[in-house]
Design an enzyme around this catalytic site. Sequence first.
Site, short mmCIF file in Angstrom:
data_model
loop_
_atom_site.label_atom_id
_atom_site.label_comp_id
_atom_site.label_asym_id
_atom_site.label_seq_id
_atom_site.Cartn_x
_atom_site.Cartn_y
_atom_site.Cartn_z
N GLY A 1 -12.13 39.52 -85.70
CA GLY A 1 -11.53 40.29 -87.02
C GLY A 1 -10.59 40.81 -87.94
O GLY A 1 -10.30 41.55 -86.93
N HIS B 1 17.13 38.96 -111.48
CA HIS B 1 16.42 38.42 -110.45
C HIS B 1 14.89 38.05 -111.06
O HIS B 1 14.94 37.16 -109.53
CB HIS B 1 16.75 40.09 -109.24
CG HIS B 1 15.86 40.08 -108.46
ND1 HIS B 1 17.07 39.87 -106.85
CD2 HIS B 1 14.67 40.01 -107.66
CE1 HIS B 1 16.26 40.29 -105.63
NE2 HIS B 1 15.00 39.60 -106.67
N GLU B 2 14.35 38.89 -111.16
CA GLU B 2 12.42 38.07 -111.45
C GLU B 2 12.88 36.83 -112.39
O GLU B 2 12.31 36.13 -111.57
CB GLU B 2 11.89 39.44 -112.17
CG GLU B 2 12.33 40.67 -110.78
CD GLU B 2 11.13 40.56 -110.20
OE1 GLU B 2 10.60 39.97 -109.82
OE2 GLU B 2 12.01 41.63 -109.48
N ASP C 1 12.88 40.39 -99.97
CA ASP C 1 12.74 38.54 -99.69
C ASP C 1 13.51 38.26 -99.05
O ASP C 1 13.02 36.77 -98.23
CB ASP C 1 13.44 37.81 -101.05
CG ASP C 1 13.56 38.63 -103.24
OD1 ASP C 1 12.27 38.68 -103.01
OD2 ASP C 1 13.41 39.22 -103.74
N PRO D 1 -8.52 43.57 -89.91
CA PRO D 1 -9.22 45.37 -90.42
C PRO D 1 -9.46 44.61 -91.87
O PRO D 1 -9.11 43.89 -92.95
CB PRO D 1 -8.27 45.98 -90.72
CG PRO D 1 -7.13 45.39 -90.15
CD PRO D 1 -7.42 43.61 -89.70
N GLY D 2 -11.21 45.10 -91.88
CA GLY D 2 -11.58 45.23 -93.70
C GLY D 2 -12.82 44.19 -93.75
O GLY D 2 -12.96 44.01 -94.86
N LYS E 1 -16.73 44.54 -90.22
CA LYS E 1 -17.42 44.57 -88.44
C LYS E 1 -18.09 45.54 -89.12
O LYS E 1 -20.04 44.88 -88.02
CB LYS E 1 -15.99 43.74 -87.28
CG LYS E 1 -15.09 42.79 -87.89
CD LYS E 1 -14.00 42.63 -86.43
CE LYS E 1 -13.48 44.21 -86.32
NZ LYS E 1 -12.80 44.44 -88.00
N THR E 2 -18.14 46.79 -89.09
CA THR E 2 -18.93 47.79 -89.17
C THR E 2 -19.99 47.72 -89.71
O THR E 2 -21.19 47.56 -89.57
CB THR E 2 -18.15 48.69 -88.81
OG1 THR E 2 -16.58 48.92 -88.77
CG2 THR E 2 -18.66 50.28 -88.75
#
Length: 645
Positions: free
Chosen positions: A235, A458-459, A533, A237-238, A241-242
């Site tokens: 899977g 722009h935003e 973008d 990372p994070g 699993k561990t």
Amino acid sequence: MANNKKTPNKKPKLNPYWIYGAIIAIFIAMQFFNTNSLQDSSTTTPSEFMKYLSEGDVETVEIVNKREAKVYLTDEALQKEEHKNSKPSTLLPTASKLPNYSFEFGDLQNFENQVNAAIQDQGLKTHIEYKTEQNYWGDFIIGFLPFILLIGVWIFIMRRMSGGGGGGAGGQIFNIGKSKAKLFDQNTDVKTSFKDVAGLEGAKEEIQEIVDFLKNPEKYTSLGGKIPKGALLVGPPGTGKTLLAKAVAGEAKVPFFSLSGSDFVEMFVGVGASRVRDLFKQAKEKSPAIIFIDEIDAIGRARGKSNMSGSNDERENTLNQLLTEMDGFGTNTNVIVLAATNRADVLDSALMRAGRFDRQIFVDLPDIREREEIFKVHLKPIKKSENLDTDFLAKQTPGFSGADIANVCNEAALIAARQGKKAVDKQDFLDAVDRIIGGLEKKNKIITPSEKKAIAFHEAGHATVSWMLEHAAPLVKVTIVPRGRSLGAAWYLPEERLIVRPEQMLDEMCAALGGRAAEKVIFNKISTGALSDLEKVTKQARAMVTVYGLSDKVGNLTYYDSSGQNEYGFTKPYSEKTAELIDKEISDIIEAQYERAIKLLEDNKDKLTELADVLLEKEVIFKDNLEKIFGKRPFETELKPLLDK
């Protein structure tokens, strides 16, 4: 019932270092008793000696090694008051006469001339004698000191080499071939259990079955079942699993060996294979047992067919030994191997086959329900406000892994503490999500008014286009406050889809190009602010054409290789003519969406300008600000408004 345990032998064992210390002590004692410390003569000075000599008190002057004078007084002089303290004392009885005084002089020739002149002028009967003294034991020790050191180092190395027992890993110098696995058993306090693992129901079920098999093997063997040889956790990372492996270590009542794939890697030849042998030897001695190898891709990568250099031979030997131990000629079924990796595509096929790893458990990113459970686990130690809604937090964190959610909770607690709050509230979590996604706010960053206006439009362009498109992600908020490396940002709440259709991808690309399109419509100029973008839409367009087969001109073809082998190749899986077609198709898709965004913004130029003015004034706007300008969104989704302010 009689106690068969052997009582420990409390008699101290004879340590060979005690013998070495005793021998050294004897040498030092012999050196001590052979020196002048056995005889304690009074010290004097050359001027006082010349005074005693002129008075006739000196019987003999003994010059030792041409640098020291020992003075023997006459019997009459010993009766004088000033010489009463000059009688020598000794630790051991001796037959020879001992000196009364001793001193060191400078030049021998000058000293002899002074003494002879005094004897002749005053007619003294003083005798001058010469003597050479030698410290035989000191010279012996100094001469043999290098040999003593060599013998000591040799004994130390031999003891370390034999420290691990007979053959195998103990025969390696300094036990370098011995396994570095950490052992967890019933005597080890491991607090993690399956209750601490939120979500991952399917993975937990399979892992719990393995633990249950070790606890109650008759339940399965009575029907003819066999214990699985191994389980591979795969899977991103994070995802936990561990953590699952830690839960197994806490739940299983059998020895649990934990180590990383890199623990087998060493600069010496043969060490990796030796450590694998020693690891399985220890596990078999304590069987039934579980071995957990984290990041197994460090040693389990696919073996090359034509190895041009010898750099991978050691890793391949380690992998070969692991394959043999897991399912070889002389293995048994009392050891289960758990492994975890996020690079299952690079593992060797011989390692992945049934009989070695019978089960491949996919640990995926959590969905909205699992994220809520994970939040509940990580919120337990946090002092949170009473009206905090975990369902709301789960909806605000799409695509977050378990580690990301733990980070969000920690960041929210730090933000609340920084502001002096007594509890962590909803806004702290929203700020933590912004902090993790976009980075830290940089309100002191120097931005010119023209640049700020360009950023605002722009935003606003992103927000306007996404509001007008059916399949674009719903807007959460827009800001022109710099964060991290970005000068502005728009937050969306993407719909969690299992499959994506072409029109959905095209709408997302059009919304991403809305920022550059707004700059073109308002200023008739473009800038470098659209870099992220452009990177996003280029990757999406390339995936549409070369991975998912969503291009009519290229057709239902994919050049994606799930094994990951093509990325190391020097040739492309298509011709130059096809490469030109792919490049042309990618460019056409992007340009079509760019023109679409420009048309949308030209049709709504007045609303775009109004939104940008509000953004310049407030710096942060939310969904309700867009509703005031544009009205209700024409395409209602099943998701309710998630962030209103």
